[in-house]
Design an enzyme around this catalytic site. Structure first.
Site, PDB file in Angstrom:
ATOM      1  N   CYS A 111       0.819  -1.222   0.000  1.00 39.14           N
ATOM      2  CA  CYS A 111       0.000   0.000   0.000  1.00 39.14           C
ATOM      3  C   CYS A 111       0.852   1.270   0.000  1.00 39.14           C
ATOM      4  CB  CYS A 111      -0.939  -0.014   1.200  1.00 39.14           C
ATOM      5  SG  CYS A 111      -1.833  -1.556   1.339  1.00 39.14           S
ATOM      6  N   HIS A 246      -3.459   6.789   2.340  1.00 40.32           N
ATOM      7  CA  HIS A 246      -3.887   5.483   1.837  1.00 40.32           C
ATOM      8  C   HIS A 246      -5.260   5.171   2.427  1.00 40.32           C
ATOM      9  CE1 HIS A 246      -4.314   1.329   1.079  1.00 40.32           C
ATOM     10  NE2 HIS A 246      -3.940   0.916   2.276  1.00 40.32           N
ATOM     11  N   ASN A 276     -10.335  -0.894   0.244  1.00 37.28           N
ATOM     12  CA  ASN A 276      -8.879  -0.725   0.261  1.00 37.28           C
ATOM     13  C   ASN A 276      -8.316  -1.271  -1.061  1.00 37.28           C
ATOM     14  OD1 ASN A 276      -6.128  -1.014   0.652  1.00 37.28           O
ATOM     15  ND2 ASN A 276      -6.298  -1.818   2.731  1.00 37.28           N
TER      16      ASN A 276
HETATM   17  O1  UT7 Z   1      -3.829  -1.724   3.433  1.00 38.62           O
HETATM   18  C1  UT7 Z   1      -3.117  -2.436   4.372  1.00 38.62           C
HETATM   19  C2  UT7 Z   1      -3.345  -1.845   5.676  1.00 38.62           C
HETATM   20  N1  UT7 Z   1      -4.445  -2.526   6.343  1.00 38.62           N
HETATM   21  C3  UT7 Z   1      -5.125  -1.875   7.258  1.00 38.62           C
HETATM   22  O2  UT7 Z   1      -4.912  -0.707   7.456  1.00 38.62           O
HETATM   23  C4  UT7 Z   1      -6.117  -2.628   8.096  1.00 38.62           C
HETATM   24  C5  UT7 Z   1      -5.982  -2.187   9.522  1.00 38.62           C
HETATM   25  N2  UT7 Z   1      -6.922  -2.890  10.424  1.00 38.62           N
HETATM   26  C6  UT7 Z   1      -8.225  -2.637  10.415  1.00 38.62           C
HETATM   27  O3  UT7 Z   1      -8.692  -1.819   9.651  1.00 38.62           O
HETATM   28  C7  UT7 Z   1      -9.084  -3.339  11.441  1.00 38.62           C
HETATM   29  O4  UT7 Z   1      -8.271  -4.034  12.346  1.00 38.62           O
HETATM   30  C8  UT7 Z   1     -10.092  -4.333  10.790  1.00 38.62           C
HETATM   31  C9  UT7 Z   1     -11.166  -3.561  10.035  1.00 38.62           C
HETATM   32  C10 UT7 Z   1      -9.366  -5.275   9.843  1.00 38.62           C
HETATM   33  C11 UT7 Z   1     -10.781  -5.179  11.852  1.00 38.62           C
HETATM   34  O5  UT7 Z   1     -11.419  -4.350  12.803  1.00 38.62           O
HETATM   35  P1  UT7 Z   1     -11.255  -4.630  14.351  1.00 38.62           P
HETATM   36  O6  UT7 Z   1     -12.062  -3.647  15.063  1.00 38.62           O
HETATM   37  O7  UT7 Z   1      -9.772  -4.658  14.640  1.00 38.62           O
HETATM   38  O8  UT7 Z   1     -11.910  -6.055  14.502  1.00 38.62           O
HETATM   39  P2  UT7 Z   1     -11.290  -7.406  15.090  1.00 38.62           P
HETATM   40  O9  UT7 Z   1     -10.326  -7.986  14.118  1.00 38.62           O
HETATM   41  O10 UT7 Z   1     -10.831  -7.158  16.506  1.00 38.62           O
HETATM   42  O11 UT7 Z   1     -12.548  -8.348  15.161  1.00 38.62           O
HETATM   43  C12 UT7 Z   1     -13.613  -8.084  16.085  1.00 38.62           C
HETATM   44  C13 UT7 Z   1     -14.642  -9.157  15.930  1.00 38.62           C
HETATM   45  C14 UT7 Z   1     -14.098 -10.577  15.986  1.00 38.62           C
HETATM   46  O12 UT7 Z   1     -15.051 -11.370  16.642  1.00 38.62           O
HETATM   47  P3  UT7 Z   1     -14.856 -11.781  18.213  1.00 38.62           P
HETATM   48  O13 UT7 Z   1     -13.550 -12.521  18.272  1.00 38.62           O
HETATM   49  O14 UT7 Z   1     -14.808 -10.473  18.940  1.00 38.62           O
HETATM   50  O15 UT7 Z   1     -16.047 -12.599  18.505  1.00 38.62           O
HETATM   51  C15 UT7 Z   1     -14.043 -11.003  14.536  1.00 38.62           C
HETATM   52  O16 UT7 Z   1     -14.185 -12.411  14.370  1.00 38.62           O
HETATM   53  O17 UT7 Z   1     -15.288  -9.041  14.651  1.00 38.62           O
HETATM   54  C16 UT7 Z   1     -15.250 -10.313  13.973  1.00 38.62           C
HETATM   55  N3  UT7 Z   1     -15.192 -10.057  12.550  1.00 38.62           N
HETATM   56  C17 UT7 Z   1     -16.271  -9.848  11.780  1.00 38.62           C
HETATM   57  N4  UT7 Z   1     -17.577  -9.835  12.079  1.00 38.62           N
HETATM   58  C18 UT7 Z   1     -18.426  -9.572  11.071  1.00 38.62           C
HETATM   59  C19 UT7 Z   1     -14.087  -9.958  11.767  1.00 38.62           C
HETATM   60  N5  UT7 Z   1     -14.437  -9.683  10.500  1.00 38.62           N
HETATM   61  C20 UT7 Z   1     -15.790  -9.622  10.489  1.00 38.62           C
HETATM   62  C21 UT7 Z   1     -16.732  -9.367   9.493  1.00 38.62           C
HETATM   63  N6  UT7 Z   1     -18.037  -9.339   9.819  1.00 38.62           N
HETATM   64  N7  UT7 Z   1     -16.390  -9.106   8.202  1.00 38.62           N
END
Ligand code: UT7
Length: 319
Positions: A111, A246, A276
């Site tokens: 990215c 980005h 993204n």
């Molecule tokens: O371009 C490269 C750079 N990449 C980035 O900048 C990405 C940076 N990271 C992020 O943007 C965020 O970390 C994410 C959007 C990827 C994830 O958000 P988060 O608030 O960190 O969520 P999480 O990974 O902590 O997941 C929270 C919960 C989990 O469930 P439990 O364990 O709390 O029960 C996940 O299993 O959300 C669940 N989950 C989803 N639920 C519904 C993960 N993906 C999904 C989904 N729909 N698509």
């Protein structure tokens, strides 16, 4: 020698995939995706790929710049999802647009790739080696994500953006960009794709991301690199008209704005519409701003990228 962005272009697949569409294939919801990322829809390739999207974006940038493809001496494509390991995507573009004899190279910095590429092209032009370059960010992310993994497949989209960078002789025109570009390979494992050892055993490899680690890294490193670039240029945050980040997640952009004490109005976004698009996100947004006449001559803008590597960096330039 100064340089100038003399034209921009972008391209995205026709096929629009909404959050509700994704909720039909993985256990997710519009509410989860939008509230965590700010994404409403993304473009997903059907007939397109990195090469065709890059070619379309390049053609539009050349048209916008009123520059003939034959005058392009350097083509850099930043991509993490090239159609082939070789030939490189830049060579595919070269052949499609007829930039005969141009030096063609792809760079792999995920990215952050577009701003790495812009800085490299600028250095070539300043050295006097080339006068006109095409810098393209192009991604076919839908080909490398696991469509069964809800934690990643909802985030990414396909697309390409391009700029034509030219040498300017007139001292009243153009800019000397100030860039601070970095990598920390010791954190490479948090965002990976394309393990050749797996592929050689016919095992599939998909994009892997530790989202929270990348989130924390971005929110820390992007403001740091913006501050670093401003110090190097002896300028202040208030001198900057727009911060073009980005487009990974609206919450990252909001957190960066907050850390810098800047209004969100100075951070244009389009992540809601494209998701993204990795190396393509900054030039796609730049093209939108250019075509909508939002960028005015003399505006100071900062481009900031972050992603796999881990890599990050900022470039300050004058429109
Ligand atoms: O371009 C490269 C750079 N990449 C980035 O900048 C990405 C940076 N990271 C992020 O943007 C965020 O970390 C994410 C959007 C990827 C994830 O958000 P988060 O608030 O960190 O969520 P999480 O990974 O902590 O997941 C929270 C919960 C989990 O469930 P439990 O364990 O709390 O029960 C996940 O299993 O959300 C669940 N989950 C989803 N639920 C519904 C993960 N993906 C999904 C989904 N729909 N698509």
């Amino acid at each position: 020698m100064k340089t100038k962005i003399v034209g921009t272009g972008s391209s995205a697949p026709q096929n629009v995939v909404t959050n509700d569409d994704l909720a039909k294939i993985v256990d997710t919801s519009d509410e989860w995706i939008y509230s965590r990322t700010g994404i409403k829809q993304r473009r997903i390739a059907t007939d397109e790929n990195a090469g065709t999207l890059a070619t379309d974006a390049a053609k539009r940038a050349l048209e916008n710049a009123k520059v003939d493809a034959q005058d392009i001496e350097l083509i850099i494509v930043a991509t993490t999802s090239p159609d082939y390991t070789f030939p490189n995507t830049a060579s595919v573009v070269q052949s499609n647009i007829g930039a005969v004899g141009a030096m063609c190279v792809d760079i792999s910095a995920a990215c952050t790739g577009f701003i790495y590429g812009l800085s490299m092209a600028e250095a070539y032009i300043q050295s006097g080696q080339f006068k006109k370059a095409l810098i393209i960010g192009a991604e076919y992310m839908s080909s490398i994500v696991n469509w069964k993994d809800r934690s990643t497949c909802v985030l990414f989209g396909d697309g390409a953006g391009a700029v034509v960078l030219a040498a300017v002789e007139d001292e009243t025109e153009g800019f000397r960009a100030v860039s601070c570009l970095h990598s920390d390979g010791s954190k490479g494992h948090v965002l990976t794709y394309g393990d050749r050892a797996k592929l050689s055993k016919n095992e599939q490899d998909f994009l892997y991301m530790d989202g929270q680690e990348v989130f924390k890294f971005a929110v820390k490193k992007v403001p740091e690199s913006i501050t670093e670039v401003l110090e190097k240029a002896d300028m202040k945050l208030d001198d900057v008209k727009y911060f073009i980040l980005h487009q990974a997640n609206i919450r990252i952009i909001e957190a960066v704005a907050k850390r810098l004490g800047q209004e969100m109005e100075k951070f244009p976004t389009n992540v809601a519409n494209y998701g993204n698009t990795s190396a393509a996100s900054i030039p796609i947004l730049l093209d939108e701003l250019n075509r909508n006449n939002i960028l005015k001559r003399g505006d100071k803008i900062i481009l900031s990228g972050f992603g796999a590597g881990l890599s990050w960096g900022s470039t300050l330039l004058e429109w």
